[in-house]
Design a protein around this motif. Structure first.
Motif, mmCIF file in Angstrom:
data_model
loop_
_atom_site.group_PDB
_atom_site.id
_atom_site.type_symbol
_atom_site.label_atom_id
_atom_site.label_comp_id
_atom_site.label_asym_id
_atom_site.label_seq_id
_atom_site.Cartn_x
_atom_site.Cartn_y
_atom_site.Cartn_z
ATOM 1 N N LYS A 1 32.455 90.626 19.140
ATOM 2 C CA LYS A 1 33.112 90.336 20.416
ATOM 3 C C LYS A 1 34.607 90.645 20.355
ATOM 4 O O LYS A 1 35.179 91.153 21.309
ATOM 5 C CB LYS A 1 32.893 88.876 20.811
ATOM 6 C CG LYS A 1 31.483 88.593 21.262
ATOM 7 C CD LYS A 1 31.298 87.126 21.611
ATOM 8 C CE LYS A 1 29.866 86.849 22.009
ATOM 9 N NZ LYS A 1 29.627 85.435 22.272
ATOM 10 N N LYS A 2 35.217 90.356 19.212
ATOM 11 C CA LYS A 2 36.649 90.618 19.032
ATOM 12 C C LYS A 2 36.968 92.104 19.174
ATOM 13 O O LYS A 2 37.991 92.472 19.743
ATOM 14 C CB LYS A 2 37.070 90.113 17.646
ATOM 15 C CG LYS A 2 38.506 90.403 17.267
ATOM 16 C CD LYS A 2 38.798 89.874 15.869
ATOM 17 C CE LYS A 2 40.183 90.277 15.400
ATOM 18 N NZ LYS A 2 40.467 89.791 14.044
ATOM 19 N N GLN B 1 28.766 88.098 15.008
ATOM 20 C CA GLN B 1 28.856 88.077 16.474
ATOM 21 C C GLN B 1 30.289 87.845 16.954
ATOM 22 O O GLN B 1 30.733 88.474 17.911
ATOM 23 C CB GLN B 1 27.906 87.011 17.048
ATOM 24 C CG GLN B 1 27.745 87.100 18.544
ATOM 25 C CD GLN B 1 27.134 88.420 19.013
ATOM 26 O OE1 GLN B 1 26.415 89.102 18.302
ATOM 27 N NE2 GLN B 1 27.445 88.795 20.234
ATOM 28 N N ASN B 2 31.027 86.980 16.296
ATOM 29 C CA ASN B 2 32.421 86.733 16.677
ATOM 30 C C ASN B 2 33.276 87.977 16.457
ATOM 31 O O ASN B 2 34.114 88.321 17.292
ATOM 32 C CB ASN B 2 32.998 85.556 15.894
ATOM 33 C CG ASN B 2 32.410 84.232 16.314
ATOM 34 O OD1 ASN B 2 31.840 84.097 17.385
ATOM 35 N ND2 ASN B 2 32.523 83.250 15.444
ATOM 36 N N GLN B 3 33.089 88.636 15.315
ATOM 37 C CA GLN B 3 33.835 89.866 15.024
ATOM 38 C C GLN B 3 33.471 90.961 16.036
ATOM 39 O O GLN B 3 34.324 91.691 16.499
ATOM 40 C CB GLN B 3 33.541 90.354 13.600
ATOM 41 C CG GLN B 3 34.171 89.506 12.537
ATOM 42 C CD GLN B 3 35.616 89.906 12.296
ATOM 43 O OE1 GLN B 3 36.382 90.175 13.205
ATOM 44 N NE2 GLN B 3 35.972 89.928 11.030
ATOM 45 N N MET C 1 33.975 84.506 8.969
ATOM 46 C CA MET C 1 33.723 84.663 10.411
ATOM 47 C C MET C 1 32.394 85.393 10.576
ATOM 48 O O MET C 1 32.124 86.356 9.882
ATOM 49 C CB MET C 1 34.873 85.454 11.033
ATOM 50 C CG MET C 1 34.767 85.600 12.521
ATOM 51 S SD MET C 1 36.159 86.503 13.254
ATOM 52 C CE MET C 1 37.350 85.210 13.371
#
Length: 123
Positions: A8-9, A4-6, A1
């Motif tokens: 946002k999470k 950026q995805n982490q 992953m």
């Protein structure tokens, strides 16, 4: 992953952790001007690190001062727990027998705990 995805999470929880840590720092008697750098979640530089035990990726963020010296770190682990530490490195503002090394926080989305790392002051 990807990072950026982490990010946002964990952004909402990260903001809450930073607020809890700042509140604990202010409760000790420090003012905003006493704190080197800025304990803001978005102000950290993030990367993914591999957990040596689970081989999962953890989101790790580091805060740096104006001289590019690391002054704090936050890590979100693959088991949904976190640990954060932010350097204070100043005499305690109200209890002169103590020196405040750092403020730490740990927990998960269900609870955030904070604690100052205190050392006996030099006489």
């Amino acid at each position: 992953m990807e990072v950026q995805n982490q990010f946002k999470k964990y952004q909402a929880l990260g903001n809450q952790i930073c607020q809890e840590m700042l509140g604990a720092i202010f409760k000790l008697g420090f003012s905003f001007d006493d704190i080197a750098g800025c304990l803001v979640f978005d102000g950290a530089q993030f990367s993914l690190t591999k957990d040596p035990y689970t081989a999962e990726e953890n989101l790790t963020g580091c805060w740096y001062d104006a001289h590019k010296q690391r002054i704090g770190q936050i890590q979100f682990n693959s088991d949904a727990s976190f640990y954060a530490e932010y350097d204070i490195v100043k005499p305690h503002p109200t209890s002169k027998q103590w020196f405040v090394e750092a403020m730490s926080a740990w927990g998960n989305a269900d609870g955030i705990k904070t604690e100052a790392k205190l050392l006996p002051a030099l006489e």
